[in-house]
Design an enzyme around this catalytic site. Structure first.
Site, PDB file in Angstrom:
ATOM      1  CD  GLU A 150      -3.366 -27.641   9.793  1.00  0.00           C
ATOM      2  OE1 GLU A 150      -2.348 -27.538  10.539  1.00  0.00           O
ATOM      3  OE2 GLU A 150      -3.903 -26.667   9.247  1.00  0.00           O
ATOM      4  CD  GLU A 193      -4.250 -24.131  13.341  1.00  0.00           C
ATOM      5  OE1 GLU A 193      -3.882 -25.310  13.400  1.00  0.00           O
ATOM      6  OE2 GLU A 193      -3.444 -23.173  13.251  1.00  0.00           O
TER       7      GLU A 193
END
Length: 462
Positions: free
Chosen positions: A369, A185
């Site tokens: 995720e 991320e």
């Protein structure tokens, strides 16, 4: 599930994908994930250096209740217990990150004691027949690099490449590393860390966020050649967090607001990686924030990757509040998690299919995720996390629909293995399949974990 819902035929049915889902293929990878600062603790053990999250979490007002990752889940000292839990789940793969401050000193020399922990982790996974998806950077930058500018300093990208080279050499031959991930991320590391100050190091400037993102992506590209040379058998890629944007109304202004949101949230990272350019619309949204880009940078950033990890949690609904301005709309009467994120599984299908349409060179996708936080409590020795069970099942179904429509998804990692330090929210928000009592460190498999394990056993049995 309501009290009047029919009982499932088996525990596996609480979470399992549809019977005809391509996720049931034997080569589809199911897993779970964690990150170093969120679970390891032991922040002063075996030569580990200070990280930006050590510094940030001890700064008054930055983390809920002043909590830190000093102990977290004490995973560093409970490795064998946690490996046994991963094995009990029956997952194909485990996704974890390396703590950069644990494995190198300030001069860039290897710290053998810290590296040994990851060798033992990989060997333990290998002995249990579990593949490893290794992330190099999940936000815990060594503080000494931040003191020299962190991701605002171009030199950090080169230090990251050195770190990637060292770890892929040091860990060669340990366990079964199926994939190396450069960054987790970069949007969060850049924007939350340097743009709005919600995460470490806590700086606030859109121009700094744009420059930090550029150096994060540059570091990713610089690291790839060494990773490929040192681990030719593995896949190499990056993990991005993404969310689809939906217009609050069918006006041109609201549709443009949704486009601007997706540019900021999704294209800011993906366009450089897959197209070799920053999206022009981003500078409509962030006027005057363009980063310094040197000749050749974009060619480095767009080096081919073997896979794209996508972290998906929710969606955004947007309305326009003026030219090139966006307002997030909070809709009432919808299901939410304790993070106050709307539960919207259809967003996963919509996002994946939109990416397939927008990027002709879209690599194979792994859902790296997906999960939710809930207020889980142990009652009579069990945790019946009903909402999480339903959340997983509905997102498995959404992923299955996208795959049916031609999206190449290769694996799915539930976030997270266990309750842990949830960054600025401390220990209040519980994402785990496994409940952790942070006073005693007792682990309790939630009903979602038991159902996931049952599904994986049934799948393995054919």
């Amino acid at each position: 599930m309501s009290s009047t819902s029919p009982a499932p035929a088996s525990l596996a049915d609480l979470v399992s994908p549809p019977a005809d889902s391509a996720m049931r293929r034997s080569d589809f990878v199911f897993g779970c994930g964690t990150s170093s600062y969120q679970i390891e603790g032991a922040v002063h053990d075996d030569g580990r250096l200070e990280s930006i999250w050590d510094r940030f979490s001890k700064t008054p007002g930055k983390v809920l209740r002043g909590e830190t990752g000093d102990v977290a889940c004490d995973h560093y000292h409970r490795l064998e217990e946690d490996l046994d839990i991963i094995q009990r789940l029956g997952v194909d793969a485990y996704r974890f990150s390396i703590a950069w401050p644990r494995v190198m000193d300030e001069a860039g020399r290897p710290n053998a004691r810290g590296i040994d922990f990851y060798k033992r982790l990989l060997d333990g996974l290998g002995q249990r027949g579990i593949r490893a998806f290794v992330t190099l950077y999940h936000w815990d930058l060594p503080q000494h690099l931040e003191d020299r500018g962190g991701w605002l300093n171009r030199e950090t990208a080169w230090r990251f490449a050195d770190y990637a080279d060292l770890m892929s050499r040091q860990l060669a031959g340990h366990g079964d590393v199926a994939a190396w991930t450069t960054h987790n991320e970069p949007w969060c590391a850049a924007y939350l860390g340097y743009g709005d100050g919600h995460h470490a190091p806590g700086l606030k400037s859109t121009r700094w966020a744009a420059q930090a993102m550029h150096h994060l992506l540059l570091g990713h590209g610089l690291a790839l050649p060494a990773l490929r040379a040192n681990a030719p058998q593995a896949q190499h890629g990056i993990v991005v967090n993404m969310a689809p944007g939906y217009a609050d109304s069918d006006t041109a202004a609201d549709r443009d607001a949704a486009y601007l949101f997706e540019t900021f949230q999704n294209r800011w990272a993906l366009d450089p990686l897959l197209k070799g350019e920053y999206p022009a619309a981003l500078w409509r949204y962030w006027k005057g924030s363009e980063p310094l880009v040197l000749d050749g940078d974009m060619d480095i950033i767009r080096r081919p990757i073997d896979y794209l990890g996508i972290n998906f949690y929710s969606r955004a609904v947007l309305r326009s509040t003026g030219p090139d301005t966006v307002d997030w709309v909070r809709r009432d009467g919808v299901e939410r998690t304790t993070m106050d994120w709307e539960v919207y599984p259809q967003g996963m299908q919509d996002l994946f299919e939109a990416l397939k349409a927008e990027y002709a060179n879209l690599p194979p996708i792994y859902v790296t995720e997906n999960g939710m936080s809930s207020a889980d409590e142990v009652q009579a020795g069990t945790v019946d996390d009903v909402q999480r069970q339903s959340y997983i099942k509905r997102h498995f179904a959404a992923c299955s629909r996208a795959m049916h429509n031609g999206v190449d998804v290769r694996g799915y990692f539930i976030w997270s293995l266990m309750d842990n330090f949830e960054w600025a929210f401390g220990y209040e928000r519980r994402f785990g399949l496994v409940h952790v009592d942070f006073e005693t460190q007792k682990r309790t498999l939630k009903r979602s974990a038991l159902a996931y394990a049952d599904f994986l056993r049934e799948r393995a049995a054919g």
